[in-house]
Design a protein around this motif. Structure first.
Motif, PDB file in Angstrom:
ATOM      1  N   ASN A  62       0.141  66.199 -19.360  1.00 37.04           N
ATOM      2  CA  ASN A  62       0.043  65.204 -19.929  1.00 37.04           C
ATOM      3  C   ASN A  62      -1.788  65.223 -18.676  1.00 37.04           C
ATOM      4  O   ASN A  62      -2.241  65.448 -17.971  1.00 37.04           O
ATOM      5  CB  ASN A  62       0.423  63.703 -19.166  1.00 37.04           C
ATOM      6  N   GLY A  63      -2.912  64.309 -19.914  1.00 39.42           N
ATOM      7  CA  GLY A  63      -3.752  64.040 -19.521  1.00 39.42           C
ATOM      8  C   GLY A  63      -5.022  65.737 -20.401  1.00 39.42           C
ATOM      9  O   GLY A  63      -5.742  65.722 -19.141  1.00 39.42           O
ATOM     10  N   ALA A  64      -4.181  66.743 -20.549  1.00 41.64           N
ATOM     11  CA  ALA A  64      -4.906  67.747 -21.522  1.00 41.64           C
ATOM     12  C   ALA A  64      -5.850  67.155 -21.898  1.00 41.64           C
ATOM     13  O   ALA A  64      -7.110  68.477 -21.759  1.00 41.64           O
ATOM     14  CB  ALA A  64      -4.163  67.991 -21.407  1.00 41.64           C
ATOM     15  N   GLY A  65      -6.228  66.486 -22.999  1.00 38.44           N
ATOM     16  CA  GLY A  65      -7.020  65.996 -23.534  1.00 38.44           C
ATOM     17  C   GLY A  65      -6.730  67.189 -25.348  1.00 38.44           C
ATOM     18  O   GLY A  65      -6.814  66.170 -25.836  1.00 38.44           O
ATOM     19  N   LYS A  66      -5.316  66.910 -24.972  1.00 34.72           N
ATOM     20  CA  LYS A  66      -4.281  66.642 -26.855  1.00 34.72           C
ATOM     21  C   LYS A  66      -4.747  65.783 -27.707  1.00 34.72           C
ATOM     22  O   LYS A  66      -5.169  65.804 -28.567  1.00 34.72           O
ATOM     23  CB  LYS A  66      -2.736  67.684 -26.342  1.00 34.72           C
ATOM     24  N   THR A  67      -4.058  64.438 -27.170  1.00 37.13           N
ATOM     25  CA  THR A  67      -4.592  63.605 -28.182  1.00 37.13           C
ATOM     26  C   THR A  67      -5.796  63.236 -28.416  1.00 37.13           C
ATOM     27  O   THR A  67      -6.677  63.205 -29.559  1.00 37.13           O
ATOM     28  CB  THR A  67      -4.059  62.621 -27.430  1.00 37.13           C
ATOM     29  N   THR A  68      -6.771  63.303 -27.422  1.00 37.44           N
ATOM     30  CA  THR A  68      -8.491  63.217 -27.961  1.00 37.44           C
ATOM     31  C   THR A  68      -8.697  63.796 -28.828  1.00 37.44           C
ATOM     32  O   THR A  68      -9.477  63.587 -30.205  1.00 37.44           O
ATOM     33  CB  THR A  68      -8.721  63.575 -26.040  1.00 37.44           C
ATOM     34  N   ALA A  91     -12.768  64.343 -21.090  1.00 40.07           N
ATOM     35  CA  ALA A  91     -11.545  64.714 -21.959  1.00 40.07           C
ATOM     36  C   ALA A  91     -11.988  65.929 -22.485  1.00 40.07           C
ATOM     37  O   ALA A  91     -10.648  66.775 -22.645  1.00 40.07           O
ATOM     38  CB  ALA A  91     -11.539  63.634 -22.705  1.00 40.07           C
ATOM     39  N   TYR A 138     -15.549  59.787 -22.501  1.00 37.45           N
ATOM     40  CA  TYR A 138     -15.719  58.974 -22.867  1.00 37.45           C
ATOM     41  C   TYR A 138     -16.281  57.811 -22.537  1.00 37.45           C
ATOM     42  O   TYR A 138     -16.872  57.938 -20.933  1.00 37.45           O
ATOM     43  CB  TYR A 138     -13.596  58.133 -22.320  1.00 37.45           C
ATOM     44  N   SER A 190     -15.999  56.077 -19.891  1.00 36.87           N
ATOM     45  CA  SER A 190     -15.735  55.791 -18.664  1.00 36.87           C
ATOM     46  C   SER A 190     -15.958  56.774 -17.401  1.00 36.87           C
ATOM     47  O   SER A 190     -16.192  56.898 -16.022  1.00 36.87           O
ATOM     48  CB  SER A 190     -14.237  55.917 -17.854  1.00 36.87           C
ATOM     49  N   SER A 234     -13.107  55.112 -29.544  1.00 40.56           N
ATOM     50  CA  SER A 234     -13.876  54.935 -28.503  1.00 40.56           C
ATOM     51  C   SER A 234     -15.002  56.164 -28.527  1.00 40.56           C
ATOM     52  O   SER A 234     -14.982  57.041 -29.116  1.00 40.56           O
ATOM     53  CB  SER A 234     -12.802  55.757 -27.506  1.00 40.56           C
ATOM     54  N   LEU A 262     -15.404  59.725 -18.301  1.00 38.02           N
ATOM     55  CA  LEU A 262     -13.983  60.984 -18.282  1.00 38.02           C
ATOM     56  C   LEU A 262     -14.996  62.052 -19.401  1.00 38.02           C
ATOM     57  O   LEU A 262     -14.813  61.907 -20.694  1.00 38.02           O
ATOM     58  CB  LEU A 262     -12.877  60.436 -18.305  1.00 38.02           C
TER      59      LEU A 262
HETATM   60  N1  LIG Z   1     -10.328  55.760 -24.785  1.00 35.45           N
HETATM   61  C1  LIG Z   1     -10.115  56.634 -23.168  1.00 35.45           C
HETATM   62  N2  LIG Z   1     -10.784  56.153 -22.804  1.00 35.45           N
HETATM   63  C2  LIG Z   1     -10.876  56.521 -21.482  1.00 35.45           C
HETATM   64  N3  LIG Z   1     -10.287  57.477 -21.419  1.00 35.45           N
HETATM   65  C3  LIG Z   1      -9.059  57.769 -22.114  1.00 35.45           C
HETATM   66  C4  LIG Z   1      -8.664  57.267 -23.445  1.00 35.45           C
HETATM   67  N4  LIG Z   1      -8.357  57.712 -23.437  1.00 35.45           N
HETATM   68  C5  LIG Z   1      -7.352  59.088 -23.166  1.00 35.45           C
HETATM   69  N5  LIG Z   1      -8.451  59.189 -22.108  1.00 35.45           N
HETATM   70  C6  LIG Z   1      -8.173  60.005 -20.810  1.00 35.45           C
HETATM   71  O1  LIG Z   1      -8.497  61.713 -21.640  1.00 35.45           O
HETATM   72  C7  LIG Z   1      -8.088  62.125 -20.989  1.00 35.45           C
HETATM   73  C8  LIG Z   1      -7.306  62.782 -21.807  1.00 35.45           C
HETATM   74  O2  LIG Z   1      -6.331  62.396 -22.447  1.00 35.45           O
HETATM   75  P1  LIG Z   1      -5.387  62.605 -23.661  1.00 35.45           P
HETATM   76  O3  LIG Z   1      -6.246  63.218 -24.756  1.00 35.45           O
HETATM   77  O4  LIG Z   1      -4.590  61.023 -24.078  1.00 35.45           O
HETATM   78  O5  LIG Z   1      -4.205  63.810 -23.069  1.00 35.45           O
HETATM   79  P2  LIG Z   1      -3.151  64.386 -23.907  1.00 35.45           P
HETATM   80  O6  LIG Z   1      -3.005  63.694 -25.178  1.00 35.45           O
HETATM   81  O7  LIG Z   1      -3.108  65.431 -23.588  1.00 35.45           O
HETATM   82  O8  LIG Z   1      -1.924  63.956 -22.972  1.00 35.45           O
HETATM   83  C9  LIG Z   1      -6.254  61.643 -19.778  1.00 35.45           C
HETATM   84  O9  LIG Z   1      -7.693  61.698 -19.014  1.00 35.45           O
HETATM   85  C10 LIG Z   1      -6.731  60.418 -20.321  1.00 35.45           C
HETATM   86  O10 LIG Z   1      -6.697  59.535 -18.816  1.00 35.45           O
END
Ligand SMILES: Nc1ncnc2c1ncn2[C@@H]1O[C@H](COP(=O)(O)OP(=O)(O)O)[C@@H](O)[C@H]1O
Ligand SMILES: [Mg+2]
Lengths: 312, 232
Positions: free
Chosen positions: A40-46, A20, A14, A16, B232, A18
């Protein structure tokens, strides 16, 4: 058979800074239910967001039914349905209008009969003329599912579908998921509950800190990871584990007052009563017992250390 | 319905206040009755503010509520999304402009010398400012930001843009300053299509409006190419 979804070398950093996702490779077979398991925060949604075109990958490729999701996004996205993690719906539309709109947005001809079928399956048909803002949270989630199914996708993503969902909806949802699978739809869902992955999935992928740690058939994984631990609190401290118990996987606490017995969840009925009998045969009195199932955290710790050991 | 009744009432009020109160003392501007003179300006004011607010809310709301995910995951090209949003915003404000025109005709003798030019200016302005609103709606991260540009920039520019007077009536210094206000060109060109009187040449008006249109188009292209505030 060609995989319905093929992810290779997928990374996402990202803005930032990070990281992911770290070089994720994954192939999904047509018609399976795949659970992506991770905290939570593993990267599933990403991961899901990249496949669906909501997040741009930093590197790597994703093929959905053979179509590159970036270069050939039209064909790729037409095959995919997404139920997002967040409850976000148009507030002022009616259920019928919003689901029909979704169908059109994904390039399908209007088909009231199909929309009706989807709404009926989700117990939404009676609410079809209601404005979405008047619906309860559970009903809104059903609307999101109906929207995702409106264009008859062959791949369906469910991002944490049961987070904050009542029992009834959870049951309906699993029923629907199985029915969709029977119709040939491939389903990929994310969860951070082991038992949910266990209940639903054919295969499970474990993801942590952006790395796909392992992908395994459910049965094998549960065997590997579904450890239980029984702690026996003794009345009298032991100096060492008695020789009669040497062939049991036991560890003694430093103060000699507790015995830990680790066993496969499957062996439960065999191991625990037998151990109890052996303990009383040996005249070892105990005042308390507790059992603990390995948590997701434990699994990660064991997986990561396992992988570390293999690498060495 | 409500969105059409409101402008009708507002327009009627304008004529009561400006038309009778001021108009009675300022009978004619450039040979046009004052009440009729302000009609093109009034329409332009509404078109500008409505296009911007329709355009910006249209894209900001899905971002705000999160429903934007569906648009982003749909098998459509960015240009199609822009066309849909900007087209909807512009259509609404053109309809509004025509409603105001019709309402005005009930109060004052409105005469349109060049109907085709009038429509062309209407469409171009509505599209350009819907596009501009779309940019604001993509850029804004809060409701305050969504309102701030229309409030701090657009409203003063429109009121100083010659909607209610001809800039020829101003002292020379203010005339020159006014020429730096892009809204002057919009209103002037639009008024020319009614009464053939204008502050600046109609060609200049058209060129300025087109220039702003292409600037906005360029910005939107860049926003979609980089995924600005969307991906993003
Ligand atoms: N748009 C974004 N910008 C910066 N960091 C992000 C963004 N979306 C998610 N993250 C970070 O990426 C990591 C993975 O997030 P996410 O894919 O939502 O995890 P999960 O769905 O497994 O909980 C987390 O640390 C989250 O804070
Ligand atoms: Mg998530």
């Amino acid at each position: 058979m060609r995989p319905i979804l093929s992810i290779s070398g997928l990374s996402k950093t990202y803005a930032s800074g990070l990281e992911a996702l770290k070089r994720v490779d994954l192939e999904i077979t047509k018609g399976e239910i795949f659970a992506l398991l991770g905290p939570n925060g593993a990267g599933k949604t990403t991961l899901i967001s990249i496949v669906c075109g909501i997040v741009t990958p930093t590197s790597g490729t994703v093929l959905a039914d053979g179509h590159d999701v970036v270069r050939d996004y039209r064909a790729a996205r037409a095959t995919i349905g997404l139920v997002p993690q967040e409850l976000s719906t148009d507030m002022f539309e009616t259920v019928w209008a919003t689901v029909s709109f979704s169908r059109g947005l994904f390039g399908r001809e209007p088909d009231p009969a199909y929309v009706e079928k989807v709404l009926r399956e989700l117990s939404l048909y009676d609410k079809r003329d209601d404005r979405i803002r008047t619906l309860s949270g559970g009903m809104k989630r059903r609307v999101l599912i109906a929207k995702a199914l409106a264009h008859e996708p062959t791949i369906l993503f469910l991002d944490e579908p049961t987070a904050g969902v009542d029992v009834e909806l959870r049951r309906d949802m699993w029923e629907l998921v199985r029915r969709l699978r029977d119709d040939g739809v491939t389903i990929i869902l994310t969860t951070h509950y082991i038992d949910e992955a266990e209940e639903m999935a054919d295969r499970i992928g474990v993801i942590n800190h952006g790395s796909l740690i392992l992908v395994e058939e459910k049965q094998k994984l549960m065997k590997k990871l579904g450890k239980k631990q029984l702690t026996v609190h003794l009345v009298e401290p032991l100096a060492a584990i008695p020789a009669e118990l040497a062939d049991w996987p036991l560890t003694l606490a430093p103060d000699g007052l507790a015995l830990d017995f680790t066993f496969d969840a499957d062996d439960e009925r065999v191991g625990v009563p037998l151990l109890m009998r052996r303990l009383s045969d040996l005249g070892l009195g105990f005042k308390d017992l507790n059992t603990r199932q390995s948590s997701l955290e434990d699994i990660f710790v064991s997986l990561v250390s396992q992988r570390g050991a293999e690498a060495r | 319905m409500q969105s059409l009744v409101t402008p009708v009432i507002t327009t009627a009020l304008y004529f009561v206040v400006f038309g009778s109160a001021i108009g009675s003392r300022m009978s004619e501007v450039d040979g046009v009755a004052y009440g009729a003179f302000i009609v093109p300006g009034l329409i332009m004011l509404s078109i500008l503010s409505q296009s911007i607010s329709n355009g910006s809310f249209g894209i900001y709301m899905p971002r705000f509520t999160g429903t934007i995910y569906e648009l982003l995951s749909a098998p459509i090209a960015p240009i199609e999304a822009v066309l849909a949003y900007v087209g909807a915003a512009a259509t609404k404000s053109v309809v509004l402009g025509l409603v105001i025109l019709a309402t005005s005709a009930l109060f004052v003798p409105v005469h349109v010398a060049h109907p085709l030019w009038m429509i062309a200016f209407l469409l171009l302005t509505a599209t350009t400012f819907s596009l501009f609103g779309f940019i604001i709606g993509l850029w804004a991260e809060s409701f305050e930001q969504l309102q701030i540009i229309p409030m701090l920039v657009i409203t003063p520019l429109t009121f100083l843009g010659g909607a209610f007077y001809s800039i020829d009536m101003l002292p020379p210094v203010w005339r020159t300053i006014s020429l730096a206000n892009p809204v002057v060109y919009l209103i002037s060109g639009f008024r020319w299509s009614f009464y053939e009187s204008s502050d600046v040449g109609v060609g200049v008006s058209l060129a300025m409006t087109l220039a702003f249109f292409f600037v906005c188009l360029g910005v939107v292209r860049w926003m979609f190419a980089t995924g600005y505030r969307l991906k993003s």
